[in-house]
Design an enzyme around this catalytic site. Sequence first.
Site, PDB file in Angstrom:
ATOM      1  N   LYS A  15      -6.667 -25.860 -22.820  1.00 57.65           N
ATOM      2  CA  LYS A  15      -8.012 -26.262 -22.382  1.00 57.65           C
ATOM      3  C   LYS A  15      -8.514 -27.515 -23.107  1.00 57.65           C
ATOM      4  CE  LYS A  15     -11.293 -23.264 -23.179  1.00 57.65           C
ATOM      5  NZ  LYS A  15     -10.230 -22.419 -23.742  1.00 57.65           N
ATOM      6  N   THR A  16      -8.333 -27.575 -24.420  1.00 54.98           N
ATOM      7  CA  THR A  16      -8.846 -28.723 -25.180  1.00 54.98           C
ATOM      8  C   THR A  16      -8.085 -29.993 -24.832  1.00 54.98           C
ATOM      9  OG1 THR A  16      -9.615 -27.328 -26.996  1.00 54.98           O
ATOM     10  CG2 THR A  16      -9.214 -29.642 -27.505  1.00 54.98           C
ATOM     11  N   VAL A  17      -6.767 -29.904 -24.706  1.00 56.91           N
ATOM     12  CA  VAL A  17      -5.986 -31.082 -24.339  1.00 56.91           C
ATOM     13  C   VAL A  17      -6.331 -31.523 -22.914  1.00 56.91           C
ATOM     14  CG1 VAL A  17      -3.648 -31.974 -23.976  1.00 56.91           C
ATOM     15  CG2 VAL A  17      -4.138 -30.545 -25.953  1.00 56.91           C
ATOM     16  N   LYS A  37     -19.153 -28.672 -26.724  1.00 61.74           N
ATOM     17  CA  LYS A  37     -18.518 -27.386 -27.042  1.00 61.74           C
ATOM     18  C   LYS A  37     -19.628 -26.419 -27.424  1.00 61.74           C
ATOM     19  CE  LYS A  37     -14.835 -24.781 -28.032  1.00 61.74           C
ATOM     20  NZ  LYS A  37     -13.729 -24.493 -27.097  1.00 61.74           N
ATOM     21  N   THR A  41     -15.107 -21.292 -32.521  1.00 64.32           N
ATOM     22  CA  THR A  41     -14.807 -20.152 -33.387  1.00 64.32           C
ATOM     23  C   THR A  41     -13.498 -20.390 -34.131  1.00 64.32           C
ATOM     24  OG1 THR A  41     -13.583 -18.920 -31.699  1.00 64.32           O
ATOM     25  CG2 THR A  41     -15.962 -18.595 -31.776  1.00 64.32           C
ATOM     26  N   ASP A  50     -12.614 -28.491 -31.772  1.00 64.72           N
ATOM     27  CA  ASP A  50     -12.086 -28.940 -30.486  1.00 64.72           C
ATOM     28  C   ASP A  50     -12.677 -30.281 -30.049  1.00 64.72           C
ATOM     29  OD1 ASP A  50     -10.552 -26.670 -30.381  1.00 64.72           O
ATOM     30  OD2 ASP A  50     -11.858 -25.598 -28.979  1.00 64.72           O
ATOM     31  N   PRO A 200       1.482 -32.547 -19.436  1.00 59.64           N
ATOM     32  CA  PRO A 200       2.805 -32.251 -20.004  1.00 59.64           C
ATOM     33  C   PRO A 200       2.720 -31.431 -21.286  1.00 59.64           C
ATOM     34  CG  PRO A 200       2.583 -34.586 -19.468  1.00 59.64           C
ATOM     35  CD  PRO A 200       1.226 -33.987 -19.338  1.00 59.64           C
ATOM     36  N   GLU A 201       3.655 -30.530 -21.430  1.00 63.00           N
ATOM     37  CA  GLU A 201       3.789 -29.770 -22.660  1.00 63.00           C
ATOM     38  C   GLU A 201       3.911 -30.738 -23.844  1.00 63.00           C
ATOM     39  OE1 GLU A 201       6.520 -25.945 -23.707  1.00 63.00           O
ATOM     40  OE2 GLU A 201       7.558 -27.737 -23.017  1.00 63.00           O
ATOM     41  N   GLY A 202       3.166 -30.482 -24.904  1.00 64.51           N
ATOM     42  CA  GLY A 202       3.221 -31.348 -26.077  1.00 64.51           C
ATOM     43  C   GLY A 202       2.374 -32.596 -25.978  1.00 64.51           C
TER      44      GLY A 202
END
Length: 227
Positions: A15-17, A37, A41, A50, A200-202
């Site tokens: 979500k943050t990315v 935000k 937490t 975040d 993309p992952e990463g």
Amino acid sequence: MTILVVSGTGTEVGKTVTTAALAAAALAEGLSVAVLKPAQTGVAPGEPGDVDEVARLAGPVTALELARYPEPLAPDTAARRAGMDPVRPDEVAEAARKLAASHDLVLVEGAGGLLVRFDAEGGTLADVALLLGAPVVVVAAAGLGTLNAVALTGEALRGRGLVQAGVVVGSWPAAPGLAEQCNVSDLPVAAGAPLLGLIPEGAGALSPAEFRAAAPGWFSPSPPLPC
């Protein structure tokens, strides 16, 4: 003046990315962006949260965090255990409207899923979206199990009269398997809303310059892969 609410089908779905990528894409178009935000937490005082990560990756955004609780729990639970005041949907909506008065785009990033409780009265991110009349971007996982989670989230949105802007896969693998390939076609059907992008992952490990250059292209999904 546009406000988008960014929710997830659960935790750790990217979500943050995704919020950072949306911000970077908007900045690339010359828009002014604020990121809100409501409740952070599991982060200690002085530790980047975040919104700080979004600003690091995306660039010059206005970043605002309304409340911070030390334990990594749902906001209502974390606030209660810390003996702190909860953040309430009307407070979040008011903050978002103030930001929207001076920015082209405001991104409101939730905590976990759509119906995670903010307070003892059961206020949620869905209530924030309803107060604002804002569309919701749903961030989902890529693989097995995601279709059910996306379908349930879409049903909850429609049941409240909320508009789902679409679905973003928050971590798309470099070598997708059969489930991921089929989900490219099936996610829009499960959601009842379009597939907006594949992050993309990463992606969060890229340098800020690489992230900002690549982000706009992540919101142009390729045609469905053979399934």
